[in-house]
Design an enzyme around this catalytic site. Structure first.
Site, PDB file in Angstrom:
ATOM      1  N   ASP A  65       0.841  -1.198   0.000  1.00 47.57           N
ATOM      2  CA  ASP A  65       0.000   0.000   0.000  1.00 47.57           C
ATOM      3  C   ASP A  65       0.881   1.256   0.000  1.00 47.57           C
ATOM      4  O   ASP A  65       0.649   2.200  -0.765  1.00 47.57           O
ATOM      5  CB  ASP A  65      -0.911  -0.035   1.235  1.00 47.57           C
ATOM      6  CG  ASP A  65      -1.736   1.230   1.394  1.00 47.57           C
ATOM      7  OD1 ASP A  65      -2.558   1.514   0.510  1.00 47.57           O
ATOM      8  OD2 ASP A  65      -1.550   1.945   2.398  1.00 47.57           O
ATOM      9  N   GLU A 137      -1.999  -5.268  -3.726  1.00 49.86           N
ATOM     10  CA  GLU A 137      -1.078  -4.512  -2.859  1.00 49.86           C
ATOM     11  C   GLU A 137       0.013  -5.421  -2.299  1.00 49.86           C
ATOM     12  O   GLU A 137       1.186  -5.038  -2.247  1.00 49.86           O
ATOM     13  CB  GLU A 137      -1.850  -3.853  -1.719  1.00 49.86           C
ATOM     14  CG  GLU A 137      -2.713  -2.689  -2.172  1.00 49.86           C
ATOM     15  CD  GLU A 137      -3.494  -2.050  -1.039  1.00 49.86           C
ATOM     16  OE1 GLU A 137      -3.782  -0.848  -1.136  1.00 49.86           O
ATOM     17  OE2 GLU A 137      -3.817  -2.745  -0.054  1.00 49.86           O
TER      18      GLU A 137
END
Length: 245
Positions: A65, A137
């Protein structure tokens, strides 16, 4: 060999082969394949295989992320030198939001590689948007740890950045940014804004702006501030260009 162990070994061989094919398809070979497998390992799978040294992808998701935010921020910063901080933030949010990440994951068939527990599999976990976004992610996090930022950048250059260039996220930009992106995409030339007129008392000023492309007028706009007038001029220019195309 008990049937269950035999079945598990067959499954393990099958997914290792799938990851081998996946690496060939993306043109990247992981130094530590365990990181790649971990990126696609859901917590439900780990819970069902407690005796094996499996780790789920949640920590990699956390890292990925941050890596995504950084790389996308850098790309936007370089691509749109005149875009404001607020607009850059809005555009980045649209690129790294769940629906966008799901789209990227689906285009690479990430869902078929995810290691899931039986319960999660039976309830459609493989198609669940949040799960797919998390896997994307986690993959970026694993790629960063294994290969570094340069390889992540190269991968995103293939998978994510072209969609920005194609205008897939234009709808979240203001009119000036949309116009700038359209002109850049077409390679049409330079956009310039001029304030043609200021009228009215100081407490109630009105500005008239004109936007030109290669010295040819594209649109006029008015507003209570220079910024608003330029936005309205850009909106008119966009409308005109879309009608012409």
């Amino acid at each position: 060999m008990p049937y269950r162990k035999h079945r598990e070994k067959k499954y393990e061989a099958k997914y290792r082969e799938a990851f081998k094919v996946f690496q060939e398809e993306i043109g990247i070979t992981f130094t530590d394949e365990k990181l790649l497998i971990q990126a696609f390992t859901h917590s439900s799978y780990v819970n069902e295989h407690r005796k094996k040294p499996h780790e789920d992808n949640e920590r990699l998701e956390f890292l990925g992320d941050a890596v995504l935010e950084l790389t996308v921020s850098q790309y936007l910063f370089q691509k749109y030198p005149t875009m404001s901080e607020g607009e850059l933030t809005k555009l980045r949010a649209a690129i790294v939001c769940e629906p966008s990440l799901v789209r990227f994951a689906n285009e690479m068939s990430f869902g078929s590689l995810v290691l899931l527990g039986k319960g999660e599999e039976m309830t459609g976990g493989r198609e669940r948007p949040a799960l797919l976004a998390d896997v994307f992610e986690a993959f970026i996090g694993a790629l960063y740890l294994d290969q570094g930022l340069e390889t992540v950048w190269g991968y995103l250059k293939e998978v994510v950045y072209p969609k920005i260039n194609e205008g897939a996220f234009s709808h979240v930009m203001d009119y000036k940014s949309q116009l700038q992106e359209l002109i850049q995409r077409d390679g049409s030339g330079n956009v310039e804004y001029q304030i043609l007129q200021e009228k009215g008392p100081a407490h109630n000023r009105e500005f008239v702006s004109r936007v030109t492309l290669n010295n040819e007028a594209l649109g006029l706009g008015s507003g209570k501030s220079k910024k608003e007038a330029e936005q309205q001029a850009a909106a008119e220019a966009l409308k005109k260009l879309k009608e012409q195309s």
